[in-house]
Scaffold this active site. Structure first.
Site, PDB file in Angstrom:
ATOM      1  N   MET A  47      -4.556   5.366  -5.516  1.00 16.76           N
ATOM      2  CA  MET A  47      -3.702   4.523  -4.691  1.00 16.76           C
ATOM      3  C   MET A  47      -2.250   4.969  -4.860  1.00 16.76           C
ATOM      4  SD  MET A  47      -6.130   2.840  -6.654  1.00 16.76           S
ATOM      5  CE  MET A  47      -5.503   1.472  -7.621  1.00 16.76           C
ATOM      6  N   CYS A  86       0.865  -1.179   0.000  1.00 14.13           N
ATOM      7  CA  CYS A  86       0.000   0.000   0.000  1.00 14.13           C
ATOM      8  C   CYS A  86       0.896   1.221   0.000  1.00 14.13           C
ATOM      9  CB  CYS A  86      -0.924   0.021   1.215  1.00 14.13           C
ATOM     10  SG  CYS A  86      -1.890   1.551   1.333  1.00 14.13           S
TER      11      CYS A  86
END
Length: 406
Positions: free
Chosen positions: A328, A108
């Site tokens: 993201m 992430c």
């Protein structure tokens, strides 16, 4: 009153709830976790699922810390690094919302920001080593085996130097400003023996065979890239979009979401990420699907006008099968890298030519990202991608879970 059943008392575990970039997650120090969960396996998965509140058939995460979106269903483990030249190891788990699964296959990028700040908060990195108010934290991203360098600002606090969390850096997709943290993703492309490891097929643009339901004729141009996260870029116009879409336009259209998943499967097979279509269910985030378009004006989800002059191109990306509310972090790395390589769909949407940085428009606003790419012996590689994010502790103390969770 019924007697309390054995094993149903709650246990508490030290934890920190943090925002990093446009994501949120529950952070743990490895040594604070229950012993059975300190190693990979079912016990760790069950712990993370119970912390978040998954699997939840109601898709609401009422009985957990999750927010029932891909951006808020995350847990992180940080520990002293096992790798030479690094400060901490950072391991990230993406928890499925309504199915019994924890995805350990990718990073992430947004929570990478918080991992650097948490390393200082947790006592793994001494803030006294700051230079000009910045502590450089070298992170080993254990999911994908890559190095991330975060530059975390520190300031005087009641107990000496500590992470500076407030500031005037604004990040579209985050309501309030905070202190800027600069991230460097070193050598973000996937490793491999073939000449096309960053571009797994060796091509800057491929023609994918997809179901007729995706596009008439069953063929679509795509840039397939492994950088930050395996990503599939297509032109918005080729799938009937403008690139200015907000979440509601995509996420409320179940037929569209099915087409995007079919496209993701086709791209994943072409990239060699899946051996069979059913394998796609084992990877919640990779490959991600994104569509690009030349710069044009639009209104962001906050109501702010983004003019064509503000940006180089438009990008919209899906995470866990839904259009992301912003972008993201790992997809931002892929965007930066693809934009730096002349001839990719991302580069062409931005106007083509050589470039080291782009500012792209996403549903919540804009983001500037950079990458250093080079070509050697006909093959492209990238040394690093750079972007700015922010991070902040939202709550710290103990997380509580039922004692029979694992």
């Amino acid at each position: 009153m019924s007697p309390i059943k054995s094993g149903l008392l709650q246990i508490r575990i030290p934890a920190t709830f943090m925002r990093g970039g446009t994501s949120k997650g529950v952070f743990f120090r490895l040594e604070d976790m229950p012993e059975p969960t300190r190693v990979p396996g079912i016990a760790r998965d069950k712990l993370f699922q119970r912390v978040i509140g998954s699997p939840d058939p109601y898709a609401a995460h009422i009985d957990g810390m999750g927010g029932a979106t891909s951006s808020t269903s995350k847990c992180v483990i940080v520990s002293p690094s096992t790798q030479p030249g690094h400060d901490v190891d950072y391991l990230y788990g993406q928890i499925a919302i309504d199915t019994d699964f924890v995805d350990w296959s990718s990073n992430c990028g947004n929570l990478s920001t918080a991992a650097g700040a948490f390393a200082i908060h947790a006592g793994y990195v001494d803030p006294a080593r700051a230079e000009q108010g910045i502590v450089t934290v070298r992170i080993w991203q254990a999911n994908i085996g890559k190095t991330i360098i975060t530059h975390v600002p520190v300031t005087d606090g009641p107990n000496g130097l500590e992470v500076q969390e407030t500031g005037d850096f604004e990040l579209d997709g985050v309501t309030f400003p905070a202190a800027e943290i600069v991230l460097e993703f070193l050598d973000p492309a996937e490793d491999g023996d073939e000449g096309g490891s960053m571009f797994p097929t060796g091509n800057l643009i491929d023609e994918l065979d997809v179901p007729e339901a995706v596009v008439p004729g069953g063929k679509i141009k795509a840039t397939l890239i492994n950088a930050g996260i395996p990503a599939i870029f297509v032109n918005a116009a080729d799938i009937g979009y403008t690139g200015t879409e907000l979440r509601e336009a995509i996420n409320g259209d179940q037929a569209a979401l099915r087409r995007f998943e079919a496209l993701r499967i086709a791209g994943g097979l072409k990239m060699g990420l899946f051996k069979a279509p059913e394998d796609a269910a084992k990877s919640l985030r990779a490959p991600c699907i994104a569509f690009v378009a030349p710069a044009t004006s639009y209104t962001s989800s906050s109501g702010k006008t983004i003019t064509a002059e503000d940006i180089d191109l438009l990008v919209r990306a899906l995470s866990m099968g839904k259009l992301h509310h912003a972008m993201m972090g790992t997809a931002s790395v892929a965007i930066a890298t693809a934009a730096a390589v002349p001839g990719t769909l991302v580069n062409l949407a931005a106007g083509g030519g050589e470039r080291q940085a782009v500012r792209f428009g996403h549903p919540s606003g804009t983001l500037r990202v950079g990458a250093e790419a080079r070509q050697e012996d006909g093959h492209w590689s990238v040394t690093k991608a750079i972007m700015s994010r922010s991070a902040r502790i939202l709550m710290e103390g103990w997380i509580r879970i039922p004692g029979d969770t694992f």
